[in-house]
Design a protein around this motif. Structure first.
Motif, PDB file in Angstrom:
ATOM      1  N   ASN A   1       0.981  -1.226  -0.080  1.00  0.00           N
ATOM      2  CA  ASN A   1       0.062   0.220   0.050  1.00  0.00           C
ATOM      3  C   ASN A   1       1.002   1.330  -0.067  1.00  0.00           C
ATOM      4  O   ASN A   1       0.310   2.212  -0.086  1.00  0.00           O
ATOM      5  CB  ASN A   1      -0.917   0.007   1.196  1.00  0.00           C
ATOM      6  CG  ASN A   1      -2.155  -1.007   1.263  1.00  0.00           C
ATOM      7  OD1 ASN A   1      -2.343  -1.612   0.036  1.00  0.00           O
ATOM      8  ND2 ASN A   1      -2.519  -1.422   2.469  1.00  0.00           N
ATOM      9  N   ARG A   2       1.991   1.183   0.044  1.00  0.00           N
ATOM     10  CA  ARG A   2       2.951   2.503   0.057  1.00  0.00           C
ATOM     11  C   ARG A   2       2.831   3.459  -1.040  1.00  0.00           C
ATOM     12  O   ARG A   2       2.660   2.635  -2.266  1.00  0.00           O
ATOM     13  CB  ARG A   2       4.341   1.787   0.293  1.00  0.00           C
ATOM     14  CG  ARG A   2       5.496   3.102   0.264  1.00  0.00           C
ATOM     15  CD  ARG A   2       7.033   2.589   0.182  1.00  0.00           C
ATOM     16  NE  ARG A   2       7.204   2.117   1.599  1.00  0.00           N
ATOM     17  CZ  ARG A   2       7.527   0.992   1.706  1.00  0.00           C
ATOM     18  NH1 ARG A   2       7.530  -0.060   0.870  1.00  0.00           N
ATOM     19  NH2 ARG A   2       8.051   0.644   3.022  1.00  0.00           N
ATOM     20  N   ARG A   3       2.708   4.656  -0.882  1.00  0.00           N
ATOM     21  CA  ARG A   3       2.537   5.338  -2.008  1.00  0.00           C
ATOM     22  C   ARG A   3       3.610   6.303  -1.782  1.00  0.00           C
ATOM     23  O   ARG A   3       4.295   6.840  -0.576  1.00  0.00           O
ATOM     24  CB  ARG A   3       1.493   6.163  -1.910  1.00  0.00           C
ATOM     25  CG  ARG A   3       0.092   5.340  -2.014  1.00  0.00           C
ATOM     26  CD  ARG A   3      -0.984   6.141  -2.008  1.00  0.00           C
ATOM     27  NE  ARG A   3      -1.359   7.101  -3.244  1.00  0.00           N
ATOM     28  CZ  ARG A   3      -1.998   7.975  -3.313  1.00  0.00           C
ATOM     29  NH1 ARG A   3      -3.021   8.174  -2.417  1.00  0.00           N
ATOM     30  NH2 ARG A   3      -2.151   8.825  -4.396  1.00  0.00           N
ATOM     31  N   GLU A   4       4.103   6.949  -3.065  1.00  0.00           N
ATOM     32  CA  GLU A   4       5.217   8.203  -2.881  1.00  0.00           C
ATOM     33  C   GLU A   4       4.304   9.306  -2.411  1.00  0.00           C
ATOM     34  O   GLU A   4       3.273   9.935  -2.803  1.00  0.00           O
ATOM     35  CB  GLU A   4       5.741   8.418  -4.323  1.00  0.00           C
ATOM     36  CG  GLU A   4       6.469   7.065  -4.741  1.00  0.00           C
ATOM     37  CD  GLU A   4       7.576   6.838  -4.154  1.00  0.00           C
ATOM     38  OE1 GLU A   4       8.313   7.783  -3.683  1.00  0.00           O
ATOM     39  OE2 GLU A   4       8.048   5.642  -4.010  1.00  0.00           O
ATOM     40  N   ILE A   5       5.268  10.045  -1.856  1.00  0.00           N
ATOM     41  CA  ILE A   5       4.692  11.508  -1.137  1.00  0.00           C
ATOM     42  C   ILE A   5       5.272  12.519  -2.021  1.00  0.00           C
ATOM     43  O   ILE A   5       6.570  12.668  -2.177  1.00  0.00           O
ATOM     44  CB  ILE A   5       5.250  11.663   0.453  1.00  0.00           C
ATOM     45  CG1 ILE A   5       4.576  10.257   1.290  1.00  0.00           C
ATOM     46  CG2 ILE A   5       4.690  12.757   0.969  1.00  0.00           C
ATOM     47  CD1 ILE A   5       3.169  10.268   1.182  1.00  0.00           C
ATOM     48  N   ALA A   6       4.294  13.590  -2.462  1.00  0.00           N
ATOM     49  CA  ALA A   6       4.862  14.775  -3.194  1.00  0.00           C
ATOM     50  C   ALA A   6       5.558  15.486  -2.098  1.00  0.00           C
ATOM     51  O   ALA A   6       5.335  15.801  -0.896  1.00  0.00           O
ATOM     52  CB  ALA A   6       3.606  15.404  -3.641  1.00  0.00           C
ATOM     53  N   LYS A   7       6.630  16.160  -2.886  1.00  0.00           N
ATOM     54  CA  LYS A   7       7.570  17.071  -1.730  1.00  0.00           C
ATOM     55  C   LYS A   7       6.976  18.470  -2.382  1.00  0.00           C
ATOM     56  O   LYS A   7       6.645  18.800  -3.254  1.00  0.00           O
ATOM     57  CB  LYS A   7       8.904  16.794  -2.183  1.00  0.00           C
ATOM     58  CG  LYS A   7       9.387  15.377  -1.808  1.00  0.00           C
ATOM     59  CD  LYS A   7      10.863  15.341  -2.275  1.00  0.00           C
ATOM     60  CE  LYS A   7      11.391  13.879  -1.743  1.00  0.00           C
ATOM     61  NZ  LYS A   7      12.799  13.747  -1.929  1.00  0.00           N
TER      62      LYS A   7
END
Length: 272
Positions: A266-272
């Motif tokens: 379920n991991r998603r990339e976090i926008a910076k």
């Protein structure tokens, strides 16, 4: 179900004596049906006096401790995750280097500790690992060990979640965290950090540790641990004495936990 052994040591300033402890442990593991031995950080030499230690820190090729451990792995037909040795890395620098040795005695993987222990503790202890040691730069995993895919770290690395995120992305089955933890930081954080890293990676953690009062004057926390992917402590060797502990690793537990709490999927990339 693979059976592993965890060596808790009180390593000293004599590499020959430390090598004897390591090879004796390997012989016992081989004799008792263990498939893989895990040893602590700085298994070959624990000496805070860097001037004195310098005469005992060799290149890999010249390390008698490494040679004897490789021979022991071959003689006993076991894998050895040698937590780390201080090795001469050239250009006047050392490396805090972990090794995985296969049953033929070959070096299957190397890992240089990435995060340097540069701290001033409230107890008055001051440590500057970066003054002598060159940090590593690579995440290292090794597939097809008796415990599946093994990820390598060393001690202070445990405080840096990005490294364990990377190991989680690699879907490691087991993560080794060999250590020589100080007593103040160990009492405060050792168990909670080990359990958190196991839970985050949905993987077993094997943390072989130094323990007790050492010849160089330091005191280490001990409590070598095996933690399962749910965060349950399967083995805790206490904080008083060196010794050898055994634990069976149920690799099927990994899939069970990842199905129940699929945080890796379920991991998603976090926008910076």
């Amino acid at each position: 179900m693979p059976r592993i052994a965890v060596l808790q040591m009180t390593a000293g300033i004599d590499p020959a004596e430390n090598a004897r402890v390591l090879t004796d442990a390997a012989a016992r593991v081989g004799g008792e049906g263990g498939q893989m031995l895990f040893t602590p950080e700085m298994s070959g030499l624990l000496d805070r006096d860097r001037k004195r230690a310098a005469s005992s820190i060799m290149s890999e090729e010249d390390s008698a401790v490494l040679a004897q451990v490789r021979e022991a792995a071959s003689k006993q037909g076991i894998w050895i995750a040698l937590g780390s040795l201080a090795v001469d890395a050239g250009a006047g620098r050392w490396a805090n280097r972990g090794f995985v040795i296969d049953p033929s005695g070959a070096i299957a993987a190397r890992y240089d500790k990435i995060h340097m222990f540069d701290v001033d503790l409230a107890s008055g202890e001051s440590w500057r690992e970066s003054n002598a040691y060159r940090p590593g730069e690579r995440v290292v995993t090794i597939p097809d060990t008796p415990v599946g895919k093994l990820g390598l770290t060393v001690c202070y690395d445990i405080r840096f979640p990005a490294l364990f995120d990377a190991l989680g992305r690699e879907r490691c089955d087991v993560i080794a965290i060999p250590a020589a933890f100080t007593v103040p930081t160990g009492a405060a954080h050792w168990h909670v950090l080990q359990r958190a890293r196991a839970i985050e990676a949905s993987a077993f953690v094997v943390a072989a540790a130094q323990v007790g009062h050492h010849q160089d004057g330091r005191r280490t926390y001990g409590h070598s641990l095996v933690v399962d992917p749910w965060g349950e402590v399967l083995l805790d060797m206490g904080g008083e004495e060196p010794g050898l502990g055994f634990c069976d690793i149920d690799l099927a537990r990994i899939a069970e936990v990842r199905a129940q709490v699929p945080s890796l999927a379920n991991r998603r990339e976090i926008a910076k």
